[in-house]
Design a protein around this motif. Sequence first.
Motif, short mmCIF file in Angstrom:
data_model
loop_
_atom_site.label_atom_id
_atom_site.label_comp_id
_atom_site.label_asym_id
_atom_site.label_seq_id
_atom_site.Cartn_x
_atom_site.Cartn_y
_atom_site.Cartn_z
N LYS A 45 89.31 88.96 64.53
CA LYS A 45 90.22 89.95 64.58
C LYS A 45 89.74 91.58 64.09
O LYS A 45 90.20 92.47 64.35
N SER A 132 98.53 88.65 66.38
CA SER A 132 98.38 88.85 67.69
C SER A 132 97.08 88.88 68.06
O SER A 132 95.93 89.09 67.45
N ASN A 134 94.44 90.26 69.71
CA ASN A 134 93.72 91.65 69.95
C ASN A 134 92.90 92.04 68.75
O ASN A 134 93.14 91.38 67.61
N SER A 140 98.33 94.99 71.63
CA SER A 140 98.65 93.73 71.67
C SER A 140 98.65 93.13 72.97
O SER A 140 98.90 93.90 74.09
N HIS A 217 98.44 102.12 64.90
CA HIS A 217 98.21 100.70 65.15
C HIS A 217 98.97 100.63 66.58
O HIS A 217 99.53 101.31 66.96
MG MG Z 1 99.02 92.93 65.41
#
Ligand code: MG
Length: 312
Positions: A45, A132, A134, A140, A217
């Motif tokens: 991640k 998530s 991604n 996401s 984000h």
């Molecule tokens: Mg996330």
Amino acid sequence: MKSEVRRAAQILRAGGLVAFPTETVYGLGADAANQEAVSRLYAVKRRPLDHPVIVHFENSAQAFTWAREIPAEARNLGERFWPGPLTLILKRSAHARDFITGGQDTVGLRVPSHPVAQQLLEDFQGAIAAPSANRFGLVSPTTAAHVRQDLAKDVDLVLEGGPSEVGIESTIIDLSGPRPALLRPGHISRTQLEGIVGRIDEPAAGSPRHSGGMERHYAPRTPTRMVASYALDKTIGELKAQVAVLAFSRPDERVDYWLRMPRDPQAYAQRLYAALRELDTAGCELILVEAPPETPEWAAVRDRLSRACGPA
Ligand code: MG
Ligand code: TXA
């Protein structure tokens, strides 16, 4: 599908990483009790180590074993909304080690409702840590194809489960403090939660770290800007840049790439991340987003959009 899910459970037991569908977004799963597996999850991640992950369970009885104090509000919320798109932050039990909580004394718990997630949790018979699926900070995934585009060979298996129904991450409510606090708005609304726990405070400055709290984000790579409906036409006229537009209104012929979004907030949320991904690959210099209404039913969508537009 059943045998594919069994294989996924074996991969998790062996310390591997499995991406799986949930009703909110696709998750990148690892055995939440296996430190090595979780540290690989963080590496894939590219997520900072002090950043906690949500732990997923088959049912609330299992979920609550990871908490050491279970207030009545938590039980009531679990009963009403689990399985479903809600995450509870509670004081952790000894199961929730520092590598899951980012060293905090609290843990995020969720019981997802997607049938494939449910089957996986049943076969695995344990807790699955899953952010998530991604890379950190980016949009996401809401389909298995999104996960493959993002993570490719870094994940051992991607389970297919169709497009995620909700489309945005779970609502997060913190019940570890003296008063309930909403840390991340989502499909389950503040009003629905308040129906069960009473008035919910805005998160205080000292509340636990959560990525929802970071300004940029859920963001496309292309610079993204929100524009009020009344100013959309004028902004398009003034801009020299090649723009891609996400809007409620009809396409404008001056713009090459225009995605029209539904006026229903649930339908909008469901399509939001696929739309941002599509606009991000349109080869434009700027993404313009027509701002949704300032009403409570749009709170979760507005939250994700304003973060997508946050400073880079
Ligand atoms: Mg996330
Ligand atoms: O819908 C969802 O919640 C998805 C699916 C896969 O279940 N998961 C998800 O996970 O969105 P992630 O890691 O991308 O976002 C989890 C959020 C982060 O902002 C994290 O910091 C916060 O939950 N979180 C987890 N544990 C926490 C804790 N103990 N205290 C405060 N925030 C916490």
